[in-house]
Scaffold this active site. Structure first.
Site, PDB file in Angstrom:
ATOM      1  N   HIS A 251      12.474  25.462  -1.495  1.00 13.22           N
ATOM      2  CA  HIS A 251      12.151  26.061  -2.791  1.00 13.22           C
ATOM      3  C   HIS A 251      12.829  27.416  -2.972  1.00 13.22           C
ATOM      4  O   HIS A 251      13.150  27.804  -4.098  1.00 13.22           O
ATOM      5  CB  HIS A 251      10.634  26.194  -2.955  1.00 13.22           C
ATOM      6  CG  HIS A 251      10.188  26.017  -4.378  1.00 13.22           C
ATOM      7  ND1 HIS A 251      10.373  24.831  -5.075  1.00 13.22           N
ATOM      8  CD2 HIS A 251       9.603  26.866  -5.252  1.00 13.22           C
ATOM      9  CE1 HIS A 251       9.904  24.964  -6.303  1.00 13.22           C
ATOM     10  NE2 HIS A 251       9.436  26.186  -6.438  1.00 13.22           N
ATOM     11  N   ARG A 254      16.072  26.701  -4.441  1.00 11.37           N
ATOM     12  CA  ARG A 254      15.953  26.416  -5.887  1.00 11.37           C
ATOM     13  C   ARG A 254      15.854  27.727  -6.660  1.00 11.37           C
ATOM     14  O   ARG A 254      16.483  27.889  -7.708  1.00 11.37           O
ATOM     15  CB  ARG A 254      14.724  25.535  -6.129  1.00 11.37           C
ATOM     16  CG  ARG A 254      14.434  25.221  -7.607  1.00 11.37           C
ATOM     17  CD  ARG A 254      13.316  24.185  -7.672  1.00 11.37           C
ATOM     18  NE  ARG A 254      12.596  24.161  -8.929  1.00 11.37           N
ATOM     19  CZ  ARG A 254      12.950  23.445 -10.000  1.00 11.37           C
ATOM     20  NH1 ARG A 254      14.051  22.720  -9.970  1.00 11.37           N
ATOM     21  NH2 ARG A 254      12.217  23.458 -11.094  1.00 11.37           N
TER      22      ARG A 254
END
Length: 307
Positions: A251, A254
């Site tokens: 994440h 991201r």
């Protein structure tokens, strides 16, 4: 009766809202925990009053749960009681007007462009099929801003070199188009040449399932690389790159994708589409990351600040 109503509520979220398995598991856990806590007061979850819920929220704080966790629990309860109201199980919503604990909005953790570059350099030092698979996954994760669940469950059919993009199924079963960079195309092409190494044997009952996925697995029951296994691979790559593995996660990459795009001139609406955010307000958090970085740069580098 609470358990049966929770099951019906989760079925509704799955059927009508297209909620992912992880989301359903989180709702189930939060409601089960709330029911357990209320039972200590001699109150059933379905019968709780506003005062009972206020007492429940106080126990969360007393047990040291963070404001973010408490807010998530309250959000689950709000949706559950609205469901009970709609189904005629209750005639009121005991969470109406109940405000969750105040919490500061945490800025996403990110890596610099140079640090991401170090991850890619480290991936290139891993020889054989394992290195090609990791490089391809890293390219798609960072170049496309994918969620890790979207990455590991990518169907083989989602990748088309001729069309130079992926069709990714995100939250709520909504599809979005993710353009592919030339380096991502090359990395996936190279990985597909060794993908057979990660498939179960032809006699295995898992073979047919695994063949559907780009990042197949010979051992996982789901047939594809698991989120947990990929996180382990990424952690090992961080160590190889000389980075703190606690700072590196799927994440975080991201977040890095989004922040780096904004820093290089992307607009919010385009970024919202690429990330698959339903609301642009979710995407706006990345503008705050940039503001914080610029403020830090001024404090560290400006001559007057140094004085």
């Amino acid at each position: 009766m609470s358990a049966s109503h929770i099951a019906l509520f989760l079925d509704m979220l799955s059927a009508e809202r297209g909620a992912a398995a992880n989301t359903l598991a989180a709702y189930g856990h939060d409601l089960d925990d709330a029911g357990t806590r209320l039972a200590r007061f001699g109150v059933a979850l379905n019968d709780a009053s506003p005062a009972d819920l206020e007492r429940l929220m106080q126990t969360l704080a007393a047990d040291g749960l963070s404001p973010a966790t408490a807010a998530r629990r309250l959000s689950a309860l709000k949706r559950y009681y609205r469901f009970l109201l709609k189904e005629g199980v209750r005639s009121d919503d005991p969470t109406a007007g109940h405000k969750g604990p105040k919490q500061a909005r945490a800025l996403p953790k990110i890596l610099s462009e140079a640090e991401v570059g170090r991850l890619f350099d480290a991936a290139d030092t891993i020889e054989g099929a394992a290195g090609l698979r990791l490089r391809a996954a890293l390219e798609l994760l960072y170049a496309g801003g994918l969620r890790v669940s979207e990455l590991v469950t990518l169907p083989l059919a989602a990748f088309s070199r001729a069309e130079r993009y992926l069709v990714v199924t995100g939250k709520g079963n909504k599809d979005r188009v993710v353009p592919l960079t030339p380096s991502a195309l090359e990395a996936v092409d190279a990985y597909r040449g060794v993908r057979e190494d990660f498939l179960p044997g032809k006699a295995s009952p898992l073979r047919a399932r695994a063949e559907r996925y780009l990042f197949c697995s010979a051992s996982a029951k789901a047939g594809h690389l698991t989120r947990e296994r990929f996180a382990q691979m990424l952690s090992g790559l961080a160590v190889r790159a000389g980075l703190d593995p606690a700072r590196v996660s799927p994440h975080v990459l991201r977040h890095a994708f989004a922040t780096h795009l904004l820093a290089n001139g992307a607009d919010l609406r385009s970024l919202q589409t690429l990330l698959g955010h339903a609301d642009v307000s979710t995407t706006e958090i990345y503008t705050h990351v940039l503001e914080a970085r610029l403020r830090s740069l001024m404090e560290d580098a400006h001559p007057l600040s140094r004085k």
